[in-house]
Design a protein around this motif. Structure first.
Motif, PDB file in Angstrom:
ATOM      1  N   ARG A  21      -9.256  -2.584  -2.068  1.00 11.96           N
ATOM      2  CA  ARG A  21     -10.169  -2.442  -2.616  1.00 11.96           C
ATOM      3  C   ARG A  21     -10.685  -1.920  -3.848  1.00 11.96           C
ATOM      4  NH1 ARG A  21     -10.485  -1.782   2.945  1.00 11.96           N
ATOM      5  NH2 ARG A  21     -10.434   0.049   3.451  1.00 11.96           N
ATOM      6  N   TYR A  22     -10.695  -0.810  -4.039  1.00  5.42           N
ATOM      7  CA  TYR A  22     -10.234  -0.009  -4.887  1.00  5.42           C
ATOM      8  C   TYR A  22     -10.691  -0.696  -6.634  1.00  5.42           C
ATOM      9  CZ  TYR A  22     -11.521   4.225  -8.254  1.00  5.42           C
ATOM     10  OH  TYR A  22     -12.596   5.295  -8.817  1.00  5.42           O
ATOM     11  N   TYR A  23      -9.309  -1.310  -6.679  1.00  7.69           N
ATOM     12  CA  TYR A  23      -9.948  -2.090  -7.681  1.00  7.69           C
ATOM     13  C   TYR A  23      -9.916  -3.474  -8.135  1.00  7.69           C
ATOM     14  CZ  TYR A  23      -5.996   2.215  -9.052  1.00  7.69           C
ATOM     15  OH  TYR A  23      -5.961   3.041  -9.273  1.00  7.69           O
ATOM     16  N   ASN A  24     -10.209  -4.149  -6.528  1.00  8.35           N
ATOM     17  CA  ASN A  24     -10.982  -4.971  -6.443  1.00  8.35           C
ATOM     18  C   ASN A  24     -12.639  -5.106  -6.776  1.00  8.35           C
ATOM     19  OD1 ASN A  24     -12.853  -6.767  -4.630  1.00  8.35           O
ATOM     20  ND2 ASN A  24     -11.046  -8.247  -6.152  1.00  8.35           N
ATOM     21  N   ALA A  25     -12.874  -3.986  -6.673  1.00  8.73           N
ATOM     22  CA  ALA A  25     -13.706  -3.703  -6.927  1.00  8.73           C
ATOM     23  C   ALA A  25     -14.434  -2.908  -9.126  1.00  8.73           C
ATOM     24  CB  ALA A  25     -14.672  -2.220  -7.001  1.00  8.73           C
ATOM     25  N   HIS A  26     -12.955  -2.993  -9.254  1.00  5.40           N
ATOM     26  CA  HIS A  26     -13.298  -2.313 -10.652  1.00  5.40           C
ATOM     27  C   HIS A  26     -12.885  -3.934 -11.333  1.00  5.40           C
ATOM     28  CE1 HIS A  26     -12.840   1.878  -9.929  1.00  5.40           C
ATOM     29  NE2 HIS A  26     -12.720   2.153 -11.526  1.00  5.40           N
ATOM     30  N   GLY A  27     -12.776  -5.231 -10.555  1.00  2.30           N
ATOM     31  CA  GLY A  27     -12.436  -6.392 -11.120  1.00  2.30           C
ATOM     32  C   GLY A  27     -10.723  -6.645 -11.152  1.00  2.30           C
ATOM     33  N   TYR A  28     -10.248  -6.196 -10.394  1.00  2.00           N
ATOM     34  CA  TYR A  28      -8.570  -6.834 -10.419  1.00  2.00           C
ATOM     35  C   TYR A  28      -8.623  -7.808  -9.640  1.00  2.00           C
ATOM     36  CZ  TYR A  28      -8.109  -3.049 -14.324  1.00  2.00           C
ATOM     37  OH  TYR A  28      -8.386  -2.283 -15.573  1.00  2.00           O
ATOM     38  N   ASP A  29      -8.537  -8.461  -9.030  1.00  2.00           N
ATOM     39  CA  ASP A  29      -8.685  -9.908  -8.394  1.00  2.00           C
ATOM     40  C   ASP A  29      -7.138 -10.158  -7.974  1.00  2.00           C
ATOM     41  OD1 ASP A  29     -10.775 -12.061 -10.386  1.00  2.00           O
ATOM     42  OD2 ASP A  29     -11.686 -10.068  -8.925  1.00  2.00           O
ATOM     43  N   THR A  30      -5.964  -9.530  -8.610  1.00  2.00           N
ATOM     44  CA  THR A  30      -4.843  -9.778  -8.004  1.00  2.00           C
ATOM     45  C   THR A  30      -4.247  -8.739  -6.922  1.00  2.00           C
ATOM     46  OG1 THR A  30      -4.941 -11.814  -9.562  1.00  2.00           O
ATOM     47  CG2 THR A  30      -2.761 -10.888  -8.064  1.00  2.00           C
ATOM     48  N   PRO A  31      -4.194  -8.863  -5.726  1.00  2.00           N
ATOM     49  CA  PRO A  31      -4.119  -7.430  -5.145  1.00  2.00           C
ATOM     50  C   PRO A  31      -2.321  -7.176  -5.574  1.00  2.00           C
ATOM     51  CG  PRO A  31      -4.042  -8.658  -3.701  1.00  2.00           C
ATOM     52  CD  PRO A  31      -4.703  -9.708  -4.655  1.00  2.00           C
ATOM     53  N   TYR A  32      -1.951  -5.319  -5.573  1.00  2.00           N
ATOM     54  CA  TYR A  32      -0.912  -5.108  -5.165  1.00  2.00           C
ATOM     55  C   TYR A  32       0.493  -5.614  -4.547  1.00  2.00           C
ATOM     56  CZ  TYR A  32       3.077  -2.028  -5.952  1.00  2.00           C
ATOM     57  OH  TYR A  32       4.515  -1.708  -6.664  1.00  2.00           O
ATOM     58  N   GLN A  33       1.124  -6.383  -4.500  1.00  2.00           N
ATOM     59  CA  GLN A  33       2.265  -6.103  -3.674  1.00  2.00           C
ATOM     60  C   GLN A  33       2.922  -5.259  -3.092  1.00  2.00           C
ATOM     61  OE1 GLN A  33       3.409 -10.320  -3.091  1.00  2.00           O
ATOM     62  NE2 GLN A  33       2.027 -11.450  -3.849  1.00  2.00           N
ATOM     63  N   TRP A  34       2.721  -4.744  -2.066  1.00  2.76           N
ATOM     64  CA  TRP A  34       4.175  -3.322  -1.704  1.00  2.76           C
ATOM     65  C   TRP A  34       4.972  -3.636  -1.147  1.00  2.76           C
ATOM     66  CZ3 TRP A  34       1.954   1.432  -3.520  1.00  2.76           C
ATOM     67  CH2 TRP A  34       0.278   1.261  -3.906  1.00  2.76           C
ATOM     68  N   ALA A  35       5.972  -2.791  -1.113  1.00  2.00           N
ATOM     69  CA  ALA A  35       7.712  -3.386  -1.145  1.00  2.00           C
ATOM     70  C   ALA A  35       7.085  -3.285   0.288  1.00  2.00           C
ATOM     71  CB  ALA A  35       8.408  -1.858  -1.230  1.00  2.00           C
ATOM     72  N   THR A  36       7.708  -4.100   1.206  1.00  2.00           N
ATOM     73  CA  THR A  36       7.955  -3.882   2.508  1.00  2.00           C
ATOM     74  C   THR A  36       9.820  -4.211   3.063  1.00  2.00           C
ATOM     75  OG1 THR A  36       6.945  -4.721   4.929  1.00  2.00           O
ATOM     76  CG2 THR A  36       6.631  -5.853   3.104  1.00  2.00           C
ATOM     77  N   HIS A  37       9.752  -3.985   4.086  1.00  2.00           N
ATOM     78  CA  HIS A  37      11.331  -4.098   4.713  1.00  2.00           C
ATOM     79  C   HIS A  37      11.270  -4.616   6.536  1.00  2.00           C
ATOM     80  CE1 HIS A  37      12.259  -2.216   0.611  1.00  2.00           C
ATOM     81  NE2 HIS A  37      13.251  -2.935   0.324  1.00  2.00           N
ATOM     82  N   ASN A  38      11.977  -4.983   6.577  1.00  2.00           N
ATOM     83  CA  ASN A  38      12.762  -5.360   8.235  1.00  2.00           C
ATOM     84  C   ASN A  38      13.426  -3.726   8.603  1.00  2.00           C
ATOM     85  OD1 ASN A  38      10.939  -7.172   8.939  1.00  2.00           O
ATOM     86  ND2 ASN A  38      12.345  -8.849   8.040  1.00  2.00           N
ATOM     87  N   GLU A  39      14.282  -3.266   7.064  1.00  2.00           N
ATOM     88  CA  GLU A  39      15.169  -2.576   8.185  1.00  2.00           C
ATOM     89  C   GLU A  39      15.084  -1.450   7.388  1.00  2.00           C
ATOM     90  OE1 GLU A  39      16.155  -4.280   5.300  1.00  2.00           O
ATOM     91  OE2 GLU A  39      17.115  -3.034   4.741  1.00  2.00           O
ATOM     92  N   ALA A  40      15.829  -0.010   7.151  1.00  2.00           N
ATOM     93  CA  ALA A  40      15.461   1.030   5.851  1.00  2.00           C
ATOM     94  C   ALA A  40      17.564   1.622   6.093  1.00  2.00           C
ATOM     95  CB  ALA A  40      15.159   2.092   6.171  1.00  2.00           C
ATOM     96  N   PRO A  41      17.945   1.979   5.273  1.00  2.00           N
ATOM     97  CA  PRO A  41      18.542   2.428   5.385  1.00  2.00           C
ATOM     98  C   PRO A  41      19.447   3.536   5.900  1.00  2.00           C
ATOM     99  CG  PRO A  41      18.528   3.055   2.955  1.00  2.00           C
ATOM    100  CD  PRO A  41      17.528   2.056   4.079  1.00  2.00           C
ATOM    101  N   PHE A  42      20.441   4.042   6.158  1.00  2.00           N
ATOM    102  CA  PHE A  42      20.813   5.880   6.871  1.00  2.00           C
ATOM    103  C   PHE A  42      21.487   6.090   6.147  1.00  2.00           C
ATOM    104  CE2 PHE A  42      19.057   8.527   9.779  1.00  2.00           C
ATOM    105  CZ  PHE A  42      19.355   9.087  10.264  1.00  2.00           C
ATOM    106  N   THR A  43      21.788   7.161   6.367  1.00  2.00           N
ATOM    107  CA  THR A  43      23.355   8.173   5.708  1.00  2.00           C
ATOM    108  C   THR A  43      23.376   9.605   6.603  1.00  2.00           C
ATOM    109  OG1 THR A  43      24.143   6.769   4.083  1.00  2.00           O
ATOM    110  CG2 THR A  43      24.800   9.171   4.154  1.00  2.00           C
TER     111      THR A  43
END
Lengths: 119, 168
Positions: free
Chosen positions: B20-42
């Motif tokens: 919302r904040y960057y859209n209010a600044h006139g940036y129309d393409t929203p950033y795409q955040w990384a998302t995953h269905n799994e995560a590694p584990f050691t």
């Protein structure tokens, strides 16, 4: 940073993320996450509060020891201000009171970037 | 302890706020955040009291005389520095709650002294002599292909057993 944690963990080094942006970290999915529900800037504790900082670091270490599956989140038991919760709304506020100013700031920023690219 | 009552989630959604904040600044393409269905584990393979812990930060490490004009001026490449050389750390151009707090106390985002104490107390084996910078890179590709591998390489060089990552 979350992508970094994943990469490091995948290579065989256990990791723990200590942070205050819960949705960003959890959406990405990290092995272990200590969530500190503070305004962004002080994920490891309030300034000069050594006892709190020690407690947070200790919790993070305990999470490394005790998590048994990935995407384990623990929330630290600290409140930023028990009298004023409005810091949540204040950050990156967008409203009728500042919408025009934000649009102007964005336009100026793009203009400056264009000018500097031209140089 | 009396429960509070809310009509909305309490913890901040920075994904929604920043969009919302960057859209209010006139940036129309929203950033795409990384998302995953799994995560590694050691899992840990040895007691924490025998482990060397390394700290990773998103703070910038600015050279002497650095002059900021626009965001692309900022050095976003990963870096590695001695834990005794933290003076050039800079958070001024990162997005954090500047109206609510400050980062003048380094321990709030790079808890080296707290980790040193943990080592003295025997809680951990030791603290790495270096800390590792992974400034936020909005390109997932660059993070995964260039930056994270560099940080990993330094952690491995230093025989770090556990990495504590603190995004500002």
């Amino acid at each position: 940073m979350s992508l970094g944690a994943r990469h490091i963990e995948q290579a065989g080094i256990p990791t723990v993320v200590v942070g205050s942006a819960r949705d960003i970290v959890e959406e990405c999915g990290v092995p272990r996450f200590l969530f500190v529900d503070f305004p962004l800037g002080n994920p490891c504790g309030k300034p000069y509060d050594v006892e709190m900082q020690t407690s947070i670091v200790d919790l993070a270490l305990e999470l490394v020891e005790k998590a048994f599956v990935p995407r384990t989140t623990v929330q630290a038991p600290f409140v930023w201000d028990d009298q004023d919760d409005n810091w949540r709304d204040r950050f990156m506020h967008v409203g009728d009171d500042n919408r025009a100013a934000l649009a102007e700031a964005g336009a100026k920023r793009r203009e400056l970037q264009e000018q500097l690219r031209g140089n | 302890m009396s429960p509070q009552q809310r009509t909305h989630r309490s913890f901040v959604s920075y994904i929604d706020k920043s969009r919302r904040y960057y859209n209010a600044h006139g940036y129309d393409t929203p950033y795409q955040w990384a998302t995953h269905n799994e995560a590694p584990f050691t899992p840990l393979t040895k007691p924490l009291s025998q482990c060397k812990v390394g700290l990773v930060t998103t703070s910038y490490f600015l050279p002497e005389g650095f002059v900021y004009r626009i965001p692309s001026d900022l050095p976003r490449l990963p870096y590695v520095e001695s834990i005794h050389a933290t003076d050039n750390l800079n958070n001024e151009h990162l997005s954090w709650a500047k109206d609510e707090t400050h980062t003048n106390d380094r321990e709030t985002f790079l808890p080296l002294a707290r980790l040193q104490q943990a080592a003295e107390d025997g809680r951990i084996g030791s603290v790495s002599d270096r800390f590792y910078g992974l400034p936020t890179q909005f390109s997932h590709r660059q993070t995964l292909r260039r930056d994270a591998p560099r940080v990993l390489n330094w952690l491995q060089e230093d025989d770090v057993d556990v990495a504590l990552l603190v995004p500002l």
